[in-house]
Design a protein around this motif. Sequence first.
Motif, mmCIF file in Angstrom:
data_model
loop_
_atom_site.group_PDB
_atom_site.id
_atom_site.type_symbol
_atom_site.label_atom_id
_atom_site.label_comp_id
_atom_site.label_asym_id
_atom_site.label_seq_id
_atom_site.Cartn_x
_atom_site.Cartn_y
_atom_site.Cartn_z
ATOM 1 N N GLN A 274 0.811 -1.207 0.000
ATOM 2 C CA GLN A 274 0.000 0.000 0.000
ATOM 3 C C GLN A 274 0.848 1.264 0.000
ATOM 4 O O GLN A 274 1.835 1.358 0.713
ATOM 5 C CB GLN A 274 -0.921 0.021 1.242
ATOM 6 C CG GLN A 274 -1.835 1.221 1.335
ATOM 7 C CD GLN A 274 -2.742 1.362 0.142
ATOM 8 O OE1 GLN A 274 -3.281 0.364 -0.353
ATOM 9 N NE2 GLN A 274 -2.922 2.578 -0.348
ATOM 10 N N ARG A 275 0.462 2.226 -0.793
ATOM 11 C CA ARG A 275 1.034 3.562 -0.756
ATOM 12 C C ARG A 275 0.387 4.321 0.396
ATOM 13 O O ARG A 275 -0.843 4.346 0.528
ATOM 14 C CB ARG A 275 0.751 4.286 -2.074
ATOM 15 C CG ARG A 275 1.310 5.704 -2.153
ATOM 16 C CD ARG A 275 0.729 6.423 -3.358
ATOM 17 N NE ARG A 275 1.309 7.752 -3.550
ATOM 18 C CZ ARG A 275 0.707 8.747 -4.204
ATOM 19 N NH1 ARG A 275 -0.496 8.536 -4.758
ATOM 20 N NH2 ARG A 275 1.293 9.924 -4.343
ATOM 21 N N VAL A 276 1.207 4.925 1.233
ATOM 22 C CA VAL A 276 0.727 5.668 2.393
ATOM 23 C C VAL A 276 1.134 7.127 2.202
ATOM 24 O O VAL A 276 2.296 7.411 1.877
ATOM 25 C CB VAL A 276 1.327 5.107 3.695
ATOM 26 C CG1 VAL A 276 0.813 5.875 4.903
ATOM 27 C CG2 VAL A 276 0.998 3.621 3.825
ATOM 28 N N THR A 277 0.199 8.054 2.415
ATOM 29 C CA THR A 277 0.472 9.458 2.098
ATOM 30 C C THR A 277 0.047 10.420 3.199
ATOM 31 O O THR A 277 -0.801 10.094 4.034
ATOM 32 C CB THR A 277 -0.260 9.880 0.807
ATOM 33 O OG1 THR A 277 -1.684 9.832 1.040
ATOM 34 C CG2 THR A 277 0.090 8.978 -0.358
ATOM 35 N N LYS A 278 0.655 11.591 3.163
ATOM 36 C CA LYS A 278 0.172 12.748 3.914
ATOM 37 C C LYS A 278 -0.206 13.812 2.881
ATOM 38 O O LYS A 278 0.615 14.183 2.041
ATOM 39 C CB LYS A 278 1.246 13.309 4.850
ATOM 40 C CG LYS A 278 0.804 14.565 5.611
ATOM 41 C CD LYS A 278 1.976 15.279 6.276
ATOM 42 C CE LYS A 278 2.501 14.512 7.466
ATOM 43 N NZ LYS A 278 3.507 15.301 8.224
ATOM 44 N N VAL A 279 -1.437 14.270 2.952
ATOM 45 C CA VAL A 279 -1.940 15.235 1.971
ATOM 46 C C VAL A 279 -2.324 16.527 2.700
ATOM 47 O O VAL A 279 -2.915 16.488 3.788
ATOM 48 C CB VAL A 279 -3.175 14.681 1.228
ATOM 49 C CG1 VAL A 279 -3.695 15.713 0.225
ATOM 50 C CG2 VAL A 279 -2.834 13.383 0.511
ATOM 51 N N TYR A 280 -1.966 17.639 2.087
ATOM 52 C CA TYR A 280 -2.370 18.944 2.628
ATOM 53 C C TYR A 280 -3.200 19.671 1.572
ATOM 54 O O TYR A 280 -2.799 19.755 0.400
ATOM 55 C CB TYR A 280 -1.155 19.801 2.991
ATOM 56 C CG TYR A 280 -1.504 21.116 3.661
ATOM 57 C CD1 TYR A 280 -1.746 21.167 5.026
ATOM 58 C CD2 TYR A 280 -1.619 22.277 2.917
ATOM 59 C CE1 TYR A 280 -2.075 22.359 5.645
ATOM 60 C CE2 TYR A 280 -1.956 23.490 3.521
ATOM 61 C CZ TYR A 280 -2.186 23.522 4.885
ATOM 62 O OH TYR A 280 -2.534 24.713 5.499
ATOM 63 N N VAL A 281 -4.352 20.167 2.003
ATOM 64 C CA VAL A 281 -5.233 20.914 1.103
ATOM 65 C C VAL A 281 -5.194 22.378 1.509
ATOM 66 O O VAL A 281 -5.564 22.738 2.632
ATOM 67 C CB VAL A 281 -6.672 20.394 1.153
ATOM 68 C CG1 VAL A 281 -7.577 21.231 0.230
ATOM 69 C CG2 VAL A 281 -6.723 18.921 0.747
ATOM 70 N N ASP A 282 -4.735 23.208 0.597
ATOM 71 C CA ASP A 282 -4.687 24.660 0.813
ATOM 72 C C ASP A 282 -6.061 25.222 0.434
ATOM 73 O O ASP A 282 -6.447 25.202 -0.738
ATOM 74 C CB ASP A 282 -3.593 25.273 -0.062
ATOM 75 C CG ASP A 282 -3.395 26.751 0.185
ATOM 76 O OD1 ASP A 282 -4.216 27.360 0.900
ATOM 77 O OD2 ASP A 282 -2.433 27.327 -0.355
ATOM 78 N N LEU A 283 -6.798 25.682 1.438
ATOM 79 C CA LEU A 283 -8.144 26.198 1.196
ATOM 80 C C LEU A 283 -8.133 27.643 0.738
ATOM 81 O O LEU A 283 -9.167 28.163 0.299
ATOM 82 C CB LEU A 283 -8.978 26.081 2.480
ATOM 83 C CG LEU A 283 -9.172 24.669 3.019
ATOM 84 C CD1 LEU A 283 -9.916 24.722 4.352
ATOM 85 C CD2 LEU A 283 -9.904 23.785 2.027
ATOM 86 N N LYS A 284 -6.992 28.303 0.858
ATOM 87 C CA LYS A 284 -6.904 29.710 0.471
ATOM 88 C C LYS A 284 -5.979 29.902 -0.723
ATOM 89 O O LYS A 284 -5.424 30.971 -0.942
ATOM 90 C CB LYS A 284 -6.395 30.557 1.651
ATOM 91 C CG LYS A 284 -7.167 30.344 2.946
ATOM 92 C CD LYS A 284 -8.647 30.696 2.816
ATOM 93 C CE LYS A 284 -9.380 30.486 4.124
ATOM 94 N NZ LYS A 284 -10.842 30.746 4.003
ATOM 95 N N ALA A 285 -5.829 28.848 -1.519
ATOM 96 C CA ALA A 285 -4.887 28.884 -2.639
ATOM 97 C C ALA A 285 -5.241 29.967 -3.645
ATOM 98 O O ALA A 285 -4.389 30.485 -4.353
ATOM 99 C CB ALA A 285 -4.855 27.535 -3.344
ATOM 100 N N ARG A 286 -6.516 30.331 -3.715
ATOM 101 C CA ARG A 286 -6.941 31.328 -4.705
ATOM 102 C C ARG A 286 -6.590 32.744 -4.279
ATOM 103 O O ARG A 286 -6.661 33.678 -5.058
ATOM 104 C CB ARG A 286 -8.455 31.251 -4.894
ATOM 105 C CG ARG A 286 -9.252 31.562 -3.643
ATOM 106 C CD ARG A 286 -10.719 31.197 -3.851
ATOM 107 N NE ARG A 286 -11.546 31.522 -2.697
ATOM 108 C CZ ARG A 286 -11.601 30.785 -1.595
ATOM 109 N NH1 ARG A 286 -10.845 29.714 -1.487
ATOM 110 N NH2 ARG A 286 -12.394 31.119 -0.603
#
Length: 287
Positions: A274-286
Amino acid sequence: MSRAQLKNSKTPNTSNPSSLKPRYEIRQLEPKHAKWVAAIVAHSNGFYSPVWPVLYPEKDGKDVIQLALDSDYLVMHQINSGLSFGVFDTEYVFKHDESKATEGKLYWDISEPSVKESQGLEADAQRLLQQMDFPLVSVALSYDAFNTLDMSKMESLLAALPHFGLVYHILGERDPRDPESWKPKGPNEVLLRNATSTRRDYEGEGTMAGLARWLMREADARGFRGIQIEALADAVTHVWSTSEPPYKGVVISEFHTDTWKDEGGNIAFAPAHQRVTKVYVDLKARA
């Protein structure tokens, strides 16, 4: 999906509808839901995760029930944050009159004998699934990163899943960011997601993706600037790393269970694949 296509207004915020089918409703999770939440998370991870059942093949239904009990602190910390949500089936048909009277009930009993040895692990999974007689079908647990976990209260869960803490350690070591670039300086800045699970009998309904995308919009509306999640399933990594505009999801760090070696040169997660990840979502990218 454009906001004009979001038709389901059965959410905690009617100005933020979801993409879920009309029969489903998103609700904020409350302490009264804690046992149901823990059961869904333990059942999903204990029986169907691409990692945990592979690493611990000796575990059975009793262990899954114990895992739910060991998860109590983590579940309650996130429910008490007011930032955890669940998908409820408004057309759910109760199996028992007793369940209907209380709007749902969990019938797990750790003293019941496991049927794994005689009938197999899937039979044990189905036995426990039939005892989950409540309308909650999918969960997304979260908490404010500024309100950190008390790790001393995580000991029983970390002991039950020894590789759990290792996952976070590896992803943390491989995170190339300056912590000051993303960690919160106060409340209501960064949301930490922990525990994405859907009941086996509701998989394929799009609840995980729909709830995740709704939560991105909701967190943005509440003023958060980012969401971070560790994922041990490809579908979860995909949804969060390909977040819909205007948000931007990025895989921050990752490793593969096939190749990561400990200090002794051992592949510590063998035989999981399995590939294991840490993901970050930038909510203010715009901005």
